[in-house]
Design a protein around this motif. Structure first.
Motif, PDB file in Angstrom:
ATOM      1  N   GLN A  45      27.421  -7.153 -18.111  1.00 30.14           N
ATOM      2  CA  GLN A  45      26.561  -6.244 -17.353  1.00 30.14           C
ATOM      3  C   GLN A  45      25.230  -6.066 -18.057  1.00 30.14           C
ATOM      4  O   GLN A  45      25.083  -6.424 -19.221  1.00 30.14           O
ATOM      5  N   ALA A  46      24.269  -5.527 -17.340  1.00 28.63           N
ATOM      6  CA  ALA A  46      22.925  -5.341 -17.875  1.00 28.63           C
ATOM      7  C   ALA A  46      22.885  -4.234 -18.934  1.00 28.63           C
ATOM      8  O   ALA A  46      23.765  -3.368 -18.987  1.00 28.63           O
ATOM      9  N   THR A  83      42.990 -13.866 -16.986  1.00 27.59           N
ATOM     10  CA  THR A  83      42.516 -13.608 -18.345  1.00 27.59           C
ATOM     11  C   THR A  83      41.113 -13.018 -18.254  1.00 27.59           C
ATOM     12  O   THR A  83      40.277 -13.517 -17.498  1.00 27.59           O
ATOM     13  N   VAL A  84      40.851 -11.976 -19.021  1.00 21.33           N
ATOM     14  CA  VAL A  84      39.554 -11.284 -18.970  1.00 21.33           C
ATOM     15  C   VAL A  84      38.827 -11.459 -20.300  1.00 21.33           C
ATOM     16  O   VAL A  84      39.405 -11.229 -21.366  1.00 21.33           O
ATOM     17  N   ILE A  85      37.574 -11.890 -20.226  1.00 25.18           N
ATOM     18  CA  ILE A  85      36.740 -12.119 -21.406  1.00 25.18           C
ATOM     19  C   ILE A  85      35.520 -11.215 -21.328  1.00 25.18           C
ATOM     20  O   ILE A  85      34.831 -11.184 -20.310  1.00 25.18           O
ATOM     21  N   ASN A  86      35.237 -10.504 -22.410  1.00 22.11           N
ATOM     22  CA  ASN A  86      34.121  -9.561 -22.434  1.00 22.11           C
ATOM     23  C   ASN A  86      32.908 -10.208 -23.101  1.00 22.11           C
ATOM     24  O   ASN A  86      32.935 -10.529 -24.286  1.00 22.11           O
ATOM     25  N   PHE A  87      31.823 -10.383 -22.337  1.00 22.50           N
ATOM     26  CA  PHE A  87      30.590 -10.950 -22.856  1.00 22.50           C
ATOM     27  C   PHE A  87      29.510  -9.899 -23.125  1.00 22.50           C
ATOM     28  O   PHE A  87      28.379 -10.232 -23.472  1.00 22.50           O
ATOM     29  N   GLY A  88      29.846  -8.599 -22.970  1.00 21.82           N
ATOM     30  CA  GLY A  88      28.854  -7.551 -23.197  1.00 21.82           C
ATOM     31  C   GLY A  88      28.071  -7.261 -21.913  1.00 21.82           C
ATOM     32  O   GLY A  88      28.509  -7.634 -20.835  1.00 21.82           O
ATOM     33  N   VAL A  89      26.977  -6.625 -22.007  1.00 21.41           N
ATOM     34  CA  VAL A  89      26.240  -6.208 -23.181  1.00 21.41           C
ATOM     35  C   VAL A  89      26.983  -5.043 -23.842  1.00 21.41           C
ATOM     36  O   VAL A  89      27.370  -4.089 -23.171  1.00 21.41           O
ATOM     37  N   PHE A  90      27.189  -5.138 -25.157  1.00 25.79           N
ATOM     38  CA  PHE A  90      27.987  -4.171 -25.884  1.00 25.79           C
ATOM     39  C   PHE A  90      27.157  -2.945 -26.265  1.00 25.79           C
ATOM     40  O   PHE A  90      25.934  -3.042 -26.441  1.00 25.79           O
TER      41      PHE A  90
END
Length: 204
Positions: free
Chosen positions: A7-8, A32-39
């Motif tokens: 997400q932004a 399967t869920v992968i988190n790319f951020g934005v953190f």
């Protein structure tokens, strides 16, 4: 199905919530869920346009099958995603929208409003929306008695979506250089594409 969350920066503080809600909604169905951020701890800003470009790279390369994304209103992200190759994005402010998008439109990205209207119980609406998105097969048609016609329309929509956009390989020659260079700096996305992408991204 591999589901990417990205997400932004305008809603960076909600990243853990989006990731957690997506996992709860998608993993029981074998995704399967992968988190790319934005953190939340990141200091560099990523606009909705830049984030949509990263989503296009992830989907076009085949590194992921679906993207859960959003920005303050959700509208800008949806529009930016739908301007790019490999993406068919729905705007999903409610569980009803999510259910119908998943069953009828069968797209590969969902844009959520993460600021606008995200008041008291906003996290409950987010969880219910994602649960309705993933609770059954995509693109099966709805209502059941109209499913054949709905599936035909969905295939036509996808054909038009593909035909109306330049392939990624062509677009990369035309996109602003600063957009491409910033995307390349998103290490987690680039590493995931290199490791799991079925189609390599050939930079111009």
């Amino acid at each position: 199905m591999k589901v990417g969350v990205i997400q932004a920066s305008s809603q960076r503080e909600k990243n853990p919530l989006i990731y957690d809600c997506t996992k709860k909604a998608a993993e029981p169905h074998g995704h399967t869920v992968i988190n790319f951020g934005v953190f939340p701890e990141e200091t560099e800003n990523w606009s909705y346009v830049e984030t949509a470009f990263l989503s296009s790279l992830l989907l076009s390369s085949g590194a992921v099958d679906f993207i859960v994304t959003g920005c303050s209103s959700g509208q800008g992200m949806m529009l930016a995603c739908n301007s790019l190759p490999g993406v068919l994005c729905g705007y999903l402010p409610t569980p009803q929208d999510a259910f119908l998008f998943g069953r009828i439109n069968g797209g590969n990205a969902a844009s959520l409003p993460l600021g606008l209207g995200f008041g008291w119980c906003g996290e409950i609406n987010l969880q219910c929306t994602l649960e309705k998105l993933f609770d059954r097969e995509f693109g099966v048609g709805w209502p059941p008695e109209e499913s054949k016609r709905k599936r035909r329309d969905t295939e036509l929509l996808k054909a038009l979506n593909t035909a109306g956009k330049r392939p990624l390989s062509e677009g990369l020659k035309l996109y602003p250089g600063e957009l491409i260079e910033k995307a390349k700096s998103r290490e987690k996305v680039m590493e995931y594409i290199r490791e799991f992408g079925k189609e390599p991204v050939v930079w111009a």
